[in-house]
Structures are given as C-alpha cells and as structure tokens.
Motif scaffolding. Structure first.
Motif, PDB file in Angstrom:
ATOM      1  N   GLY A  23      23.268   4.736   4.421  1.00 46.81           N
ATOM      2  CA  GLY A  23      22.610   6.137   4.313  1.00 46.81           C
ATOM      3  C   GLY A  23      21.732   6.369   5.372  1.00 46.81           C
ATOM      4  O   GLY A  23      21.719   5.395   6.406  1.00 46.81           O
ATOM      5  N   ASP A  24      20.792   7.331   5.233  1.00 43.50           N
ATOM      6  CA  ASP A  24      19.706   7.379   6.184  1.00 43.50           C
ATOM      7  C   ASP A  24      18.447   6.392   6.174  1.00 43.50           C
ATOM      8  O   ASP A  24      18.528   5.860   5.192  1.00 43.50           O
ATOM      9  N   VAL A  25      18.325   6.052   7.388  1.00 39.09           N
ATOM     10  CA  VAL A  25      17.199   4.866   7.462  1.00 39.09           C
ATOM     11  C   VAL A  25      16.197   5.118   8.544  1.00 39.09           C
ATOM     12  O   VAL A  25      16.400   6.181   9.456  1.00 39.09           O
ATOM     13  N   ILE A  26      15.163   4.497   8.140  1.00 35.87           N
ATOM     14  CA  ILE A  26      13.843   4.545   8.999  1.00 35.87           C
ATOM     15  C   ILE A  26      13.725   3.151   9.664  1.00 35.87           C
ATOM     16  O   ILE A  26      13.803   2.269   8.759  1.00 35.87           O
ATOM     17  N   PHE A  27      13.421   3.138  10.940  1.00 40.37           N
ATOM     18  CA  PHE A  27      13.270   1.687  11.649  1.00 40.37           C
ATOM     19  C   PHE A  27      12.008   1.830  12.464  1.00 40.37           C
ATOM     20  O   PHE A  27      11.656   2.618  13.017  1.00 40.37           O
ATOM     21  N   ALA A  28      11.135   0.535  12.307  1.00 38.84           N
ATOM     22  CA  ALA A  28      10.175   0.488  13.130  1.00 38.84           C
ATOM     23  C   ALA A  28      10.029  -0.918  13.599  1.00 38.84           C
ATOM     24  O   ALA A  28      10.486  -1.880  12.934  1.00 38.84           O
ATOM     25  N   ALA A  29       9.730  -1.224  14.899  1.00 38.09           N
ATOM     26  CA  ALA A  29       9.698  -2.349  15.602  1.00 38.09           C
ATOM     27  C   ALA A  29       8.332  -2.584  16.442  1.00 38.09           C
ATOM     28  O   ALA A  29       8.205  -1.429  17.557  1.00 38.09           O
ATOM     29  N   THR A  30       7.442  -3.323  16.505  1.00 36.72           N
ATOM     30  CA  THR A  30       6.318  -3.574  17.429  1.00 36.72           C
ATOM     31  C   THR A  30       6.314  -4.953  18.037  1.00 36.72           C
ATOM     32  O   THR A  30       6.964  -5.773  17.547  1.00 36.72           O
ATOM     33  N   ARG A  81      17.542   3.355  -2.240  1.00 37.86           N
ATOM     34  CA  ARG A  81      18.079   2.198  -2.848  1.00 37.86           C
ATOM     35  C   ARG A  81      19.818   1.948  -2.689  1.00 37.86           C
ATOM     36  O   ARG A  81      20.381   3.107  -3.043  1.00 37.86           O
ATOM     37  N   GLY A  82      20.167   1.001  -2.537  1.00 41.27           N
ATOM     38  CA  GLY A  82      21.844   0.785  -2.702  1.00 41.27           C
ATOM     39  C   GLY A  82      22.460   1.227  -1.218  1.00 41.27           C
ATOM     40  O   GLY A  82      23.519   1.071  -1.445  1.00 41.27           O
ATOM     41  N   THR A  83      21.748   1.445  -0.218  1.00 39.99           N
ATOM     42  CA  THR A  83      22.255   1.499   1.108  1.00 39.99           C
ATOM     43  C   THR A  83      22.269   0.706   2.104  1.00 39.99           C
ATOM     44  O   THR A  83      22.888   0.926   3.235  1.00 39.99           O
ATOM     45  N   MET A 123       0.856  -1.168  -0.039  1.00 41.85           N
ATOM     46  CA  MET A 123      -0.166   0.152   0.009  1.00 41.85           C
ATOM     47  C   MET A 123       0.834   1.296   0.013  1.00 41.85           C
ATOM     48  O   MET A 123       0.194   2.214  -0.180  1.00 41.85           O
ATOM     49  N   LEU A 124       2.180   1.023   0.386  1.00 41.34           N
ATOM     50  CA  LEU A 124       2.938   2.063   0.373  1.00 41.34           C
ATOM     51  C   LEU A 124       3.258   2.625  -0.936  1.00 41.34           C
ATOM     52  O   LEU A 124       3.743   2.069  -1.915  1.00 41.34           O
ATOM     53  N   ASP A 125       3.628   4.288  -0.987  1.00 37.91           N
ATOM     54  CA  ASP A 125       4.163   4.856  -2.491  1.00 37.91           C
ATOM     55  C   ASP A 125       5.411   5.027  -2.583  1.00 37.91           C
ATOM     56  O   ASP A 125       6.204   5.592  -2.250  1.00 37.91           O
ATOM     57  N   ILE A 126       6.024   3.633  -2.656  1.00 42.48           N
ATOM     58  CA  ILE A 126       7.273   3.217  -2.896  1.00 42.48           C
ATOM     59  C   ILE A 126       7.645   2.432  -4.033  1.00 42.48           C
ATOM     60  O   ILE A 126       6.897   1.625  -4.529  1.00 42.48           O
ATOM     61  N   GLN A 127       8.820   2.513  -4.388  1.00 38.49           N
ATOM     62  CA  GLN A 127       9.577   1.314  -5.446  1.00 38.49           C
ATOM     63  C   GLN A 127      10.565   0.517  -4.595  1.00 38.49           C
ATOM     64  O   GLN A 127      11.681   0.726  -4.496  1.00 38.49           O
ATOM     65  N   GLY A 128      10.012  -0.352  -3.766  1.00 36.95           N
ATOM     66  CA  GLY A 128      10.736  -1.139  -2.765  1.00 36.95           C
ATOM     67  C   GLY A 128      11.448  -2.437  -3.249  1.00 36.95           C
ATOM     68  O   GLY A 128      10.566  -3.007  -4.210  1.00 36.95           O
ATOM     69  N   VAL A 129      12.396  -2.697  -2.920  1.00 38.90           N
ATOM     70  CA  VAL A 129      13.003  -3.951  -3.151  1.00 38.90           C
ATOM     71  C   VAL A 129      13.411  -4.461  -1.787  1.00 38.90           C
ATOM     72  O   VAL A 129      14.099  -3.896  -1.079  1.00 38.90           O
ATOM     73  N   VAL A 130      13.082  -5.709  -1.522  1.00 37.32           N
ATOM     74  CA  VAL A 130      13.509  -6.434  -0.307  1.00 37.32           C
ATOM     75  C   VAL A 130      15.022  -6.872  -0.582  1.00 37.32           C
ATOM     76  O   VAL A 130      15.081  -7.745  -1.156  1.00 37.32           O
TER      77      VAL A 130
END
Length: 321
Positions: free
Chosen positions: A272-279, A116-118, A53-60
């Motif tokens: 690079g800069d990163v965002i992180f979430a843990a529940t 990407r790439g970080t 659902m996120l507006d990203i071009q994401g690669v795992v």
C-alpha cells in the motif's frame, strides 16, 4: 466494530519525521563512544516515546525482535495513542549500531508507516536482495540472473560500459564469490560494513551517491524497510527469503509465510501507500549526521511519501538546554 479512520499520510508524515529525529538525537552522545548497546537503547527509548504520542493504532511488524527477545518495540507491540488510523510500522531505531559506536558513515534512524496489513511481516532471517534505481523497464535485472549478467543487463539499459556500473555490497565472507564475479565484469564495488537499508536507498539517487545497483544477502526485516524507501524514491527491488535451518522456517511460518521460494518484488514487500523517514546519525551519502554547536544539536531528515513521490529534506536545529 468501528472502522479505523483513514490513513492520512500527509498529516502523519511530519509526526513520523519527529520520531526518527528523536531517535537520532538521543544516540548523538554515543557516537564514537564504542558502546553499540547503549547507542541502540537510547534510540529505542526515544523512538518509542515519540511513537506513543502519535494519534495512531500502530502495530510494530518490523522491530527490535520477537516479544521474548526485545523489551521494547518488539514485533507485535502496539504503539500510539490508540486513536486514529490502524497502521503497520517498520522500524530500525539505529540502523548501524556498529557504525555509530565507531563513528563511521551512514548510520541512520529509520521508520516506515503504512495502512494495517500492507507491510510484509518478514521473519528475522536472511534475504537475498537486488535493487536498482528508477527509470528502467520492469525486469531489466532479476534474481535469477547471475551477478555478472545483472551488471551487463543494467549497463546495456543505461547505454554504458560495465566499467561504468558501481555495485553496493555488504562486506561479508559469504559474498566473496559474488564479489569476485562482479569484479570480472570491470564493475566497481562499494563495500559497506553495515547498514544495508542505506545501501539499497543509494541506488535511488545514483547521481548523488554513485551507486547503480545493490545486491547480496542481508536481514529480511531491513529488506522491508528498504522496499518502503524505494517505493517512495522510485526503483526496483527483489527479495527472496533464505533459510539455514528448520528453526528459521518455523519463524517464517509463524509470520504467515507459506511459499518459501517466493521472489518478492518491491510492491509485494510493501503493498500500500507508505511514508518513510530517515535521520542521519553519522554523516552519509544520503543525509548529514548530527552536528554539534554550543547549545544546539542539528539533525537532517529525509521524509518521503509514496502516494505523491515527494522527497522532503529537513534540518532540525534543536536546543540542548
């Protein structure tokens, strides 16, 4: 080729929190039910649905395994709507499947996102890890030191006795010699059965968790996730890939790694800069686990951004009807 939009970490961070929350809530009904695979699958399905659902071009880049090993959230899978910035994603939909199945502490859902790439494309091999919290000069401890030297060096930097140091270690037969050496210094050892991402994160908040240092070998993919968390929370981390056979070296080559003896710092693992979430799934030292009341499930999430060093704790009360 059109340039990818900028990585707006501030705007994406709340979406990332929703991803980790969804995975935790999905596994809530399987806490203490003894079925690791079902708990993991529930978390995987929910995390993937929310990511798309996120507006990203994401690669795992750190995921559930190689393409032929995992049907979803495998390494190389593209996620998101295809709009928005190109990003790397490292995730563990349920860090501590055994902890969840047995209703033991510190099971988490974990995800990190960076341009990407970080993020290091870490192969699924072991990594020797060493981590301490913030506030120390660079190199106060190193991987080249023996375990007892690390304890002595950290105690000296803190201005305390080695008996005042607590080290977190994954309880495995391969660590028995290291544990014996650590005990010879008088240091306390917090043994954990699983979940070494949480183990490394504990170092960043010693006042809350009582942990000063993490050491030992564990999964390399989890090392990248742990480095992402420390990059936001502050602290030092070192990692070195460990190879048991030629097949594991081949995995590393496939991931683009050529120097098998390299010692990675935190900022090598996450450049690079990163965002992180843990529940929290089960109660832990960092976040509370899922709480049930009639008609509601409540989850606690820690959401962090390396750019600002901000750490946000959020409680999400979700109607079950």
């Amino acid at each position: 080729m059109a340039q990818s939009p900028e990585f707006y970490d501030r705007m994406l961070s709340l979406g990332l929190a929703r991803v980790s929350e969804a995975a935790a809530l999905a596994s809530a009904n399987l806490i203490g039910r003894g079925d690791e695979k079902a708990a993991d699958q529930a978390a995987v399905n929910a995390m993937r649905d929310q990511l798309n659902m996120l507006d990203i071009q994401g690669v795992v880049v750190i995921g559930e395994g190689e393409r032929d090993e995992a049907p979803m959230l495998y390494i190389g899978e593209e996620v998101g709507t295809g709009n928005g910035p190109a990003v790397d994603i490292a995730l563990d939909p349920l860090e501590g499947t055994t902890l969840t199945a047995k209703d033991m502490p510190n099971a988490l859902t974990v995800i990190a996102m960076a341009p990407r790439g970080t993020l290091l494309h870490a192969p699924d091999v072991y990594m020797e890890k060493l981590a301490i919290g913030p506030g120390f000069k660079p190199g106060v401890v190193t991987l080249s030191m023996s375990p007892s030297e690390r304890v002595s060096a950290l105690a000296s930097a803190k201005g305390c006795s080695t008996e005042d140091i607590t080290v977190c270690v994954l309880e495995r037969p391969r660590h028995e010699e290291m544990i014996a050496e650590l005990r010879s210094t008088g240091a306390a050892i917090r043994l954990i059965t699983d979940g070494d991402v949480a183990g490394v994160m504990h170092c960043a908040e010693p006042e809350q968790t009582g942990i000063d240092m993490y050491m030992g070998s564990g999964g390399a993919p989890e090392g990248v996730l742990a480095a992402a968390a420390l990059k936001c929370m502050g602290g030092q981390m070192f990692g070195k890939l460990l190879f048991r056979n030629e097949d594991e070296r081949a995995r590393a080559r496939k991931a683009g790694i050529t120097n098998f003896d390299r010692v990675y710092t935190r900022d090598d693992l996450v450049t690079g800069d990163v965002i992180f979430a843990a529940t929290g799934v089960t109660d832990g030292s960092l976040v509370s686990g899922i709480k049930r009341e009639v008609g509601y499930l409540t989850a606690e999430t820690i959401l962090m951004r390396s750019k600002t060093g901000s750490v946000r704790r959020m409680t999400y009360r979700n109607p079950t009807k």
